[in-house]
Design a protein around this motif. Structure first.
Motif, short mmCIF file in Angstrom:
data_model
loop_
_atom_site.label_atom_id
_atom_site.label_comp_id
_atom_site.label_asym_id
_atom_site.label_seq_id
_atom_site.Cartn_x
_atom_site.Cartn_y
_atom_site.Cartn_z
N GLU A 256 0.81 -1.21 0.00
CA GLU A 256 0.00 0.00 0.00
C GLU A 256 0.84 1.27 0.00
O GLU A 256 0.45 2.29 -0.57
N LEU A 257 2.05 1.24 0.62
CA LEU A 257 2.85 2.44 0.78
C LEU A 257 4.18 2.33 0.05
O LEU A 257 4.92 1.35 0.20
N LEU A 258 4.49 3.34 -0.75
CA LEU A 258 5.80 3.51 -1.36
C LEU A 258 6.55 4.51 -0.50
O LEU A 258 6.03 5.61 -0.23
N SER A 259 7.76 4.17 -0.05
CA SER A 259 8.42 4.99 0.97
C SER A 259 9.86 5.29 0.60
O SER A 259 10.57 4.46 0.03
N LEU A 260 10.29 6.49 0.96
CA LEU A 260 11.68 6.92 0.81
C LEU A 260 12.32 6.93 2.19
O LEU A 260 11.75 7.47 3.15
N HIS A 261 13.53 6.32 2.29
CA HIS A 261 14.24 6.23 3.57
C HIS A 261 15.62 6.85 3.45
O HIS A 261 16.22 6.87 2.38
N ARG A 262 16.15 7.31 4.58
CA ARG A 262 17.55 7.71 4.65
C ARG A 262 18.41 6.47 4.86
O ARG A 262 18.12 5.64 5.73
N VAL A 268 12.16 6.76 7.74
CA VAL A 268 11.28 7.10 6.62
C VAL A 268 11.23 8.61 6.46
O VAL A 268 10.93 9.35 7.39
N VAL A 269 11.52 9.06 5.22
CA VAL A 269 11.46 10.49 4.92
C VAL A 269 10.05 10.88 4.50
O VAL A 269 9.50 11.89 4.97
N SER A 270 9.46 10.08 3.63
CA SER A 270 8.10 10.37 3.14
C SER A 270 7.50 9.12 2.55
O SER A 270 8.21 8.16 2.20
N GLU A 271 6.16 9.10 2.45
CA GLU A 271 5.44 7.93 1.94
C GLU A 271 4.32 8.35 1.01
O GLU A 271 3.80 9.48 1.11
N LEU A 272 3.94 7.43 0.12
CA LEU A 272 2.85 7.69 -0.81
C LEU A 272 1.91 6.50 -0.80
O LEU A 272 2.32 5.37 -1.11
N ASP A 273 0.66 6.73 -0.44
CA ASP A 273 -0.35 5.69 -0.35
C ASP A 273 -1.01 5.52 -1.72
O ASP A 273 -1.60 6.47 -2.26
N ALA A 274 -0.94 4.32 -2.29
CA ALA A 274 -1.47 4.07 -3.63
C ALA A 274 -2.96 4.38 -3.71
O ALA A 274 -3.43 4.97 -4.68
N GLU A 275 -3.72 3.98 -2.70
CA GLU A 275 -5.16 4.18 -2.75
C GLU A 275 -5.56 5.65 -2.71
O GLU A 275 -6.63 6.02 -3.18
N GLU A 276 -4.68 6.49 -2.19
CA GLU A 276 -5.00 7.91 -2.09
C GLU A 276 -4.68 8.68 -3.36
O GLU A 276 -5.28 9.73 -3.61
N VAL A 277 -3.73 8.19 -4.17
CA VAL A 277 -3.26 9.00 -5.31
C VAL A 277 -3.48 8.37 -6.67
O VAL A 277 -3.49 9.08 -7.68
N ILE A 278 -3.63 7.04 -6.75
CA ILE A 278 -3.76 6.38 -8.05
C ILE A 278 -5.22 6.42 -8.51
O ILE A 278 -6.11 5.92 -7.81
N PRO A 279 -5.49 6.98 -9.68
CA PRO A 279 -6.87 7.02 -10.17
C PRO A 279 -7.34 5.64 -10.61
O PRO A 279 -6.53 4.74 -10.86
N ASP A 280 -8.65 5.48 -10.71
CA ASP A 280 -9.20 4.21 -11.16
C ASP A 280 -8.68 3.87 -12.56
O ASP A 280 -8.42 4.76 -13.38
#
Length: 373
Positions: A256-262, A268-280
């Motif tokens: 569910e989460l794509l994450s950037l790490h140091r 974890v620096v930041s994360e992107l939730d697929a369900e929140e940003v990917i259109p149908d």
């Protein structure tokens, strides 16, 4: 918003055999090797040389059938290392054994210390049981400078020197003769694993798959005398390391989460939730149930700030898989990658701003760059 991809070239894999699997890559700082195996051999070439029309294919006879373990090739294309059910073995292009490190058997119920592959038979139907056909596996990779081999193995080592009760170990080996320079207990129970290289030869990432039980992510540091291992997370899969070596990319076990790490501390620096940003998916019918969108287990850096990742696994129910650009500075979705013709599979980054897809019908590599780059 979308970003157009332009086709750079189409390349054949190293093998033309009908039994060959799909090509794969091993990205090292400054170069990328393309690897492919069939039933008898492993072949590899340097991608930059292939793009220049100067590729020379290195071939290595397999020490055992390809389904029994994993493999890698040295930066100089002169040595292949195979991680098998009972041993890590380095061979030259003639297939001659340069060195071997024997370890515990990856077949979970087997407690034998095998001296050779022949003990459990090519088919896995020897006296030690059919289970060897479906054994778990570790992995191996050369360091960025080719002087070390990092290996994830089943314990204990045949040569001793470690705790006999350790289930799995992470080893740092001298690439010249296989001497064990460092070893550490991974505290994992793997079905399989994969290494992700770092520009620093003394650092390496290890992603361990434990099936439904989790996905431990380990980070190793070799200072020339001691191997230290940090367990970053119990439920994240390591995808890639940034060109600078300052960050790495992960996806959570359930994708569910794509994450950037140091890299410095694994945070974890930041994360992107697929369900929140990917259109149908455009092929989704209005009467269909709400789709479960998730990231693939593949993705990588096009440059220090731009990642390409896919949702192809989640999309396959509705049609063609989609690839996405992400700006990791603020973990912002830049848009979908559009292609001049249909492609298949996941995007595989090549470390120089390009990526490839594989044509399923021909197994050819389609090399891409963003339009205007």
């Amino acid at each position: 918003m979308s970003a157009s991809a332009r086709l750079v070239t189409t390349l054949a894999g190293p093998l033309e055999s009908a039994t060959a699997g799909f090509p794969g890559e091993r990205c090292l700082p400054g170069r990328t090797l393309i690897l492919q195996s069939d039933d008898t051999q492993l072949a590899a070439y340097d991608l930059a040389a292939a793009l220049a029309g100067e590729a020379s294919v290195a071939r290595f006879p397999l020490p055992w059938p390809r389904r029994f373990g994993t493999c890698t090739v040295s930066p100089g294309l002169d040595v292949a290392v195979f991680a098998g059910v009972h041993a890590v073995r380095a061979v030259d292009r003639r297939g001659a054994t340069l060195w071997e490190v024997r370890h515990g058997c990856w077949e979970g119920s087997c407690r034998e210390m095998h001296a050779s592959f022949e003990e459990y038979g090519e088919s896995g139907e020897s006296a030690v049981g059919r289970g060897h056909r479906y054994a778990d596996s570790g992995s191996v990779v050369f360091s960025a400078d080719g002087k070390l081999v990092w290996a994830h193995v089943r314990g204990p080592l045949a040569a001793g020197g470690g705790d006999p009760d350790v289930i799995e170990e992470w080893l740092v080996l001298d690439a010249t003769d296989g001497t064990v320079l460092g070893q550490a207990d991974t505290q994992t129970v793997a079905a399989g694993s994969g290494h992700v290289s770092h520009p620093d030869p003394g650092q390496m990432g290890l992603s361990v798959g434990e099936g439904q039980d989790g996905a431990p992510l380990l980070w190793g540091r070799w200072d020339g005398e001691r191997l230290s291992v940090e367990r970053i997370d119990d439920d994240r899969c390591l995808l890639a390391v940034s060109p600078s070596g300052e960050h790495f990319l992960t996806v959570t076990h359930y994708q569910e989460l794509l994450s950037l790490h140091r890299v410095e501390d694994g945070s974890v620096v930041s994360e992107l939730d697929a369900e929140e940003v990917i259109p149908d998916h455009p092929a989704l019918h209005p009467d269909d149930d709400e789709p479960e969108v998730h990231w693939d287990y593949y993705g990588g850096f096009l440059d220090e700030h731009t990642v390409i990742a896919g949702t192809t696994e989640a999309d396959e129910e509705y049609g063609a898989g989609r690839h996405w650009l992400v700006d990791v500075r603020d973990m912002r979705l830049l848009g979908e990658v559009t292609y001049p013709f249909p492609t298949s599979g996941v995007p595989n980054t090549l470390g120089d701003g390009s990526w490839y897809t594989i044509a399923e019908d021909t197994k050819e590599l389609q090399v891409w760059r963003l339009a205007g780059v």
